[in-house]
Motif scaffolding. Structure first.
Motif, mmCIF file in Angstrom:
data_model
loop_
_atom_site.group_PDB
_atom_site.id
_atom_site.type_symbol
_atom_site.label_atom_id
_atom_site.label_comp_id
_atom_site.label_asym_id
_atom_site.label_seq_id
_atom_site.Cartn_x
_atom_site.Cartn_y
_atom_site.Cartn_z
ATOM 1 N N ALA A 13 38.183 46.722 24.010
ATOM 2 C CA ALA A 13 39.607 46.978 23.765
ATOM 3 C C ALA A 13 40.486 46.584 24.954
ATOM 4 O O ALA A 13 41.527 45.956 24.757
ATOM 5 N N PRO A 14 40.113 46.927 26.204
ATOM 6 C CA PRO A 14 40.989 46.529 27.316
ATOM 7 C C PRO A 14 41.118 45.011 27.456
ATOM 8 O O PRO A 14 42.174 44.514 27.837
ATOM 9 N N LEU A 15 40.078 44.286 27.120
ATOM 10 C CA LEU A 15 40.120 42.831 27.187
ATOM 11 C C LEU A 15 41.027 42.270 26.090
ATOM 12 O O LEU A 15 41.898 41.436 26.351
ATOM 13 N N LEU A 16 40.863 42.765 24.877
ATOM 14 C CA LEU A 16 41.726 42.338 23.778
ATOM 15 C C LEU A 16 43.181 42.706 24.053
ATOM 16 O O LEU A 16 44.089 41.884 23.866
ATOM 17 N N ARG A 81 44.326 43.214 37.557
ATOM 18 C CA ARG A 81 43.721 42.807 36.289
ATOM 19 C C ARG A 81 43.844 41.298 36.126
ATOM 20 O O ARG A 81 44.923 40.737 36.307
ATOM 21 N N TRP A 82 42.728 40.679 35.802
ATOM 22 C CA TRP A 82 42.746 39.243 35.526
ATOM 23 C C TRP A 82 41.645 38.919 34.533
ATOM 24 O O TRP A 82 40.666 39.660 34.394
ATOM 25 N N SER A 83 41.831 37.806 33.845
ATOM 26 C CA SER A 83 40.804 37.334 32.916
ATOM 27 C C SER A 83 40.973 35.835 32.714
ATOM 28 O O SER A 83 42.096 35.318 32.717
ATOM 29 N N THR A 84 39.863 35.181 32.533
ATOM 30 C CA THR A 84 39.821 33.745 32.254
ATOM 31 C C THR A 84 39.018 33.532 30.986
ATOM 32 O O THR A 84 37.989 34.190 30.793
ATOM 33 N N GLU A 124 37.920 26.788 21.543
ATOM 34 C CA GLU A 124 36.713 27.490 21.114
ATOM 35 C C GLU A 124 36.174 28.186 22.360
ATOM 36 O O GLU A 124 35.692 27.525 23.278
ATOM 37 N N VAL A 125 36.316 29.493 22.409
ATOM 38 C CA VAL A 125 36.004 30.258 23.611
ATOM 39 C C VAL A 125 34.497 30.440 23.741
ATOM 40 O O VAL A 125 33.858 31.008 22.855
ATOM 41 N N ASP A 126 33.952 29.943 24.868
ATOM 42 C CA ASP A 126 32.533 30.147 25.165
ATOM 43 C C ASP A 126 32.299 31.510 25.803
ATOM 44 O O ASP A 126 31.285 32.150 25.547
ATOM 45 N N ARG A 127 33.246 31.916 26.661
ATOM 46 C CA ARG A 127 33.110 33.219 27.304
ATOM 47 C C ARG A 127 34.421 33.651 27.931
ATOM 48 O O ARG A 127 35.285 32.840 28.232
ATOM 49 N N PHE A 128 34.547 34.962 28.081
ATOM 50 C CA PHE A 128 35.627 35.590 28.834
ATOM 51 C C PHE A 128 35.050 35.982 30.187
ATOM 52 O O PHE A 128 33.932 36.503 30.257
ATOM 53 N N VAL A 129 35.792 35.764 31.236
ATOM 54 C CA VAL A 129 35.431 36.213 32.575
ATOM 55 C C VAL A 129 36.560 37.137 33.013
ATOM 56 O O VAL A 129 37.732 36.855 32.753
ATOM 57 N N PHE A 130 36.220 38.253 33.640
ATOM 58 C CA PHE A 130 37.270 39.171 34.079
ATOM 59 C C PHE A 130 36.794 40.012 35.242
ATOM 60 O O PHE A 130 35.597 40.175 35.470
ATOM 61 N N GLY A 131 37.775 40.507 35.984
ATOM 62 C CA GLY A 131 37.492 41.340 37.140
ATOM 63 C C GLY A 131 37.329 42.792 36.759
ATOM 64 O O GLY A 131 37.736 43.219 35.672
ATOM 65 N N PRO A 132 36.775 43.591 37.658
ATOM 66 C CA PRO A 132 36.525 45.003 37.364
ATOM 67 C C PRO A 132 37.804 45.798 37.136
ATOM 68 O O PRO A 132 37.784 46.816 36.455
ATOM 69 N N LEU A 134 40.129 45.196 35.201
ATOM 70 C CA LEU A 134 40.537 45.152 33.806
ATOM 71 C C LEU A 134 39.964 46.339 33.011
ATOM 72 O O LEU A 134 40.609 46.842 32.108
ATOM 73 N N LEU A 135 38.782 46.779 33.361
ATOM 74 C CA LEU A 135 38.158 47.869 32.625
ATOM 75 C C LEU A 135 38.318 49.224 33.328
ATOM 76 O O LEU A 135 37.882 50.236 32.804
ATOM 77 N N ARG A 136 38.954 49.207 34.480
ATOM 78 C CA ARG A 136 39.151 50.434 35.241
ATOM 79 C C ARG A 136 40.060 51.383 34.461
ATOM 80 O O ARG A 136 41.090 50.969 33.938
#
Length: 139
Positions: A13-16, A81-84, A124-132, A134-136
């Motif tokens: 959920a935090p990523l979405l 918070r960051w995500s790629t 076409e997303v192969d993967r999400f990368v994110f820092g800690p 984001l889920l804190r």
């Protein structure tokens, strides 16, 4: 750093949420000589179609770069918070696909101005990368 490989129905959920909040992103494509081309864009996730969208002009460098190399990365950051997202993109100019991309873009940002040369970049997303961060859950 954490990675998540879609299962779109299992996105944390935090990523979405982070990918639906209004944040500008950067998109990296690769020029024909291999050098990165990095530009600010809006990126809109589309869990229903298991992809992400970028809208642009058909003559843009990012769209032209995809003719020789489909690899892309899109990144957004907000404080800690960051995500790629990493994946492969393709250029689409048919009306229905462009309309879908515009619809998703408008839901995250605002309706874009009319552009008769608009194309949609489907990632076409192969993967999400994110820092800690984001889920804190602590403030």
């Amino acid at each position: 750093m954490t990675t998540f490989v879609p299962g779109w129905d299992a996105l944390p959920a935090p990523l979405l949420d982070f990918w639906t909040e209004r944040h500008l992103c950067t998109l990296t494509t690769l020029r024909p000589d291999g050098r990165p081309h990095l530009v600010p864009v809006g990126v809109a996730l589309d869990p229903e179609q298991s992809c992400a969208w970028v809208i642009t002009n058909d003559a843009s460098r990012k769209a032209r770069n995809l003719a020789t190399n489909p690899l892309v990365a899109a990144c957004q950051v907000d404080g800690a918070r960051w995500s790629t997202i990493e994946g492969r993109a393709s250029v689409h100019d048919d009306a229905a696909t462009v309309a879908r991309a515009v619809e998703r873009y408008a839901a995250r940002y605002r309706p874009p101005r009319a552009n008769p040369t608009r194309v949609a970049l489907r990632i076409e997303v192969d993967r999400f990368v994110f820092g800690p961060g984001l889920l804190r859950t602590d403030p």
